[in-house]
Design a protein around this motif. Structure first.
Motif, PDB file in Angstrom:
ATOM      1  N   ALA A   1     112.368  92.940 102.268  1.00  0.00           N
ATOM      2  CA  ALA A   1     112.225  91.851 101.300  1.00  0.00           C
ATOM      3  C   ALA A   1     111.250  92.229 100.191  1.00  0.00           C
ATOM      4  O   ALA A   1     111.465  91.883  99.019  1.00  0.00           O
ATOM      5  N   ASN A   2     110.181  92.938 100.544  1.00  0.00           N
ATOM      6  CA  ASN A   2     109.185  93.318  99.535  1.00  0.00           C
ATOM      7  C   ASN A   2     109.690  94.411  98.602  1.00  0.00           C
ATOM      8  O   ASN A   2     109.277  94.472  97.443  1.00  0.00           O
ATOM      9  N   THR A   3     110.573  95.280  99.084  1.00  0.00           N
ATOM     10  CA  THR A   3     111.104  96.348  98.241  1.00  0.00           C
ATOM     11  C   THR A   3     112.360  95.935  97.480  1.00  0.00           C
ATOM     12  O   THR A   3     112.814  96.661  96.614  1.00  0.00           O
ATOM     13  N   GLY A   4     112.908  94.777  97.804  1.00  0.00           N
ATOM     14  CA  GLY A   4     114.057  94.267  97.067  1.00  0.00           C
ATOM     15  C   GLY A   4     115.400  94.536  97.720  1.00  0.00           C
ATOM     16  O   GLY A   4     116.437  94.232  97.137  1.00  0.00           O
ATOM     17  N   TRP A   5     115.424  95.118  98.907  1.00  0.00           N
ATOM     18  CA  TRP A   5     116.694  95.345  99.587  1.00  0.00           C
ATOM     19  C   TRP A   5     117.313  94.042 100.055  1.00  0.00           C
ATOM     20  O   TRP A   5     118.528  93.923 100.150  1.00  0.00           O
ATOM     21  N   ILE A   6     116.469  93.066 100.382  1.00  0.00           N
ATOM     22  CA  ILE A   6     116.925  91.727 100.764  1.00  0.00           C
ATOM     23  C   ILE A   6     116.386  90.770  99.714  1.00  0.00           C
ATOM     24  O   ILE A   6     115.190  90.769  99.430  1.00  0.00           O
ATOM     25  N   ALA A   7     117.260  89.981  99.125  1.00  0.00           N
ATOM     26  CA  ALA A   7     116.819  88.999  98.138  1.00  0.00           C
ATOM     27  C   ALA A   7     116.099  87.861  98.845  1.00  0.00           C
ATOM     28  O   ALA A   7     116.614  87.287  99.806  1.00  0.00           O
ATOM     29  N   LYS A   8     114.887  87.539  98.383  1.00  0.00           N
ATOM     30  CA  LYS A   8     114.118  86.482  99.036  1.00  0.00           C
ATOM     31  C   LYS A   8     114.791  85.121  98.886  1.00  0.00           C
ATOM     32  O   LYS A   8     114.691  84.284  99.751  1.00  0.00           O
ATOM     33  N   GLY A   9     115.471  84.886  97.811  1.00  0.00           N
ATOM     34  CA  GLY A   9     116.170  83.624  97.608  1.00  0.00           C
ATOM     35  C   GLY A   9     117.675  83.776  97.750  1.00  0.00           C
ATOM     36  O   GLY A   9     118.432  83.003  97.185  1.00  0.00           O
ATOM     37  N   GLY A  10     118.123  84.768  98.501  1.00  0.00           N
ATOM     38  CA  GLY A  10     119.547  85.056  98.636  1.00  0.00           C
ATOM     39  C   GLY A  10     120.250  84.116  99.601  1.00  0.00           C
ATOM     40  O   GLY A  10     119.706  83.106 100.064  1.00  0.00           O
ATOM     41  N   THR A  11     121.472  84.466  99.917  1.00  0.00           N
ATOM     42  CA  THR A  11     122.283  83.658 100.824  1.00  0.00           C
ATOM     43  C   THR A  11     121.653  83.576 102.209  1.00  0.00           C
ATOM     44  O   THR A  11     121.589  82.510 102.797  1.00  0.00           O
ATOM     45  N   PHE A  12     121.214  84.722 102.719  1.00  0.00           N
ATOM     46  CA  PHE A  12     120.538  84.756 104.010  1.00  0.00           C
ATOM     47  C   PHE A  12     119.057  85.005 103.782  1.00  0.00           C
ATOM     48  O   PHE A  12     118.690  86.031 103.222  1.00  0.00           O
ATOM     49  N   PRO A  13     118.204  84.085 104.215  1.00  0.00           N
ATOM     50  CA  PRO A  13     116.765  84.360 104.126  1.00  0.00           C
ATOM     51  C   PRO A  13     116.382  85.501 105.059  1.00  0.00           C
ATOM     52  O   PRO A  13     117.116  85.816 106.008  1.00  0.00           O
ATOM     53  N   PRO A  14     115.244  86.141 104.826  1.00  0.00           N
ATOM     54  CA  PRO A  14     114.878  87.311 105.629  1.00  0.00           C
ATOM     55  C   PRO A  14     114.766  87.033 107.128  1.00  0.00           C
ATOM     56  O   PRO A  14     115.033  87.927 107.932  1.00  0.00           O
ATOM     57  N   PHE A  15     114.414  85.807 107.537  1.00  0.00           N
ATOM     58  CA  PHE A  15     114.277  85.561 108.971  1.00  0.00           C
ATOM     59  C   PHE A  15     115.622  85.579 109.693  1.00  0.00           C
ATOM     60  O   PHE A  15     115.680  85.794 110.899  1.00  0.00           O
ATOM     61  N   VAL A  16     116.715  85.393 108.975  1.00  0.00           N
ATOM     62  CA  VAL A  16     118.036  85.474 109.586  1.00  0.00           C
ATOM     63  C   VAL A  16     118.312  86.909 110.027  1.00  0.00           C
ATOM     64  O   VAL A  16     118.920  87.141 111.073  1.00  0.00           O
ATOM     65  N   TYR A  17     117.815  87.868 109.254  1.00  0.00           N
ATOM     66  CA  TYR A  17     117.992  89.272 109.632  1.00  0.00           C
ATOM     67  C   TYR A  17     117.206  89.613 110.897  1.00  0.00           C
ATOM     68  O   TYR A  17     117.634  90.451 111.683  1.00  0.00           O
ATOM     69  N   VAL A  18     116.063  88.967 111.080  1.00  0.00           N
ATOM     70  CA  VAL A  18     115.311  89.152 112.322  1.00  0.00           C
ATOM     71  C   VAL A  18     116.137  88.622 113.491  1.00  0.00           C
ATOM     72  O   VAL A  18     116.256  89.284 114.532  1.00  0.00           O
ATOM     73  N   LEU A  19     116.731  87.472 113.339  1.00  0.00           N
ATOM     74  CA  LEU A  19     117.550  86.878 114.401  1.00  0.00           C
ATOM     75  C   LEU A  19     118.773  87.732 114.711  1.00  0.00           C
ATOM     76  O   LEU A  19     119.092  87.985 115.876  1.00  0.00           O
ATOM     77  N   LEU A  20     119.459  88.196 113.672  1.00  0.00           N
ATOM     78  CA  LEU A  20     120.629  89.053 113.887  1.00  0.00           C
ATOM     79  C   LEU A  20     120.234  90.379 114.537  1.00  0.00           C
ATOM     80  O   LEU A  20     120.941  90.884 115.416  1.00  0.00           O
ATOM     81  N   GLY A  21     119.105  90.933 114.113  1.00  0.00           N
ATOM     82  CA  GLY A  21     118.626  92.179 114.705  1.00  0.00           C
ATOM     83  C   GLY A  21     118.295  92.022 116.173  1.00  0.00           C
ATOM     84  O   GLY A  21     118.578  92.907 116.986  1.00  0.00           O
TER      85      GLY A  21
END
Length: 89
Positions: free
Chosen positions: A25-45
């Motif tokens: 999220a800090n480097t821009g690979w995941i958009a902070k205001g995108g479709t999936f918030p960053p915590f969703v990636y933690v859950l999927l992971g």
């Protein structure tokens, strides 16, 4: 409550996934205001880690980790994410 070795690994994986999601999220690979918030990636992971470890240990997925270990792994992962990024979204 005492956690088994696989559960301790799972909890550590949650912390690592939270750190990885915050880095993304800090480097821009995941958009902070995108479709999936960053915590969703933690859950999927965490779901992917659970299935992978269950298959490696030849256990049916969903039977290796207790629910408190899953909640703690997700909470610590999101906590690390919040600490390193400054928020959820």
């Amino acid at each position: 409550m005492r956690f088994t070795k696989p559960e301790q690994f799972f909890i550590a994986a949650g912390v690592g996934l939270g750190a990885a999601a915050s880095l993304a999220a800090n480097t821009g690979w995941i958009a902070k205001g995108g479709t999936f918030p960053p915590f969703v990636y933690v859950l999927l992971g965490l779901g992917i880690v659970e299935v992978a470890v269950s298959l490696l240990m030849r256990q049916p997925p969903g039977s290796l980790f207790t629910f408190p270990a899953r909640i703690l792994a997700f909470a610590l992962g999101v906590g690390v994410l919040i600490l390193l990024t400054g928020g959820l979204a």
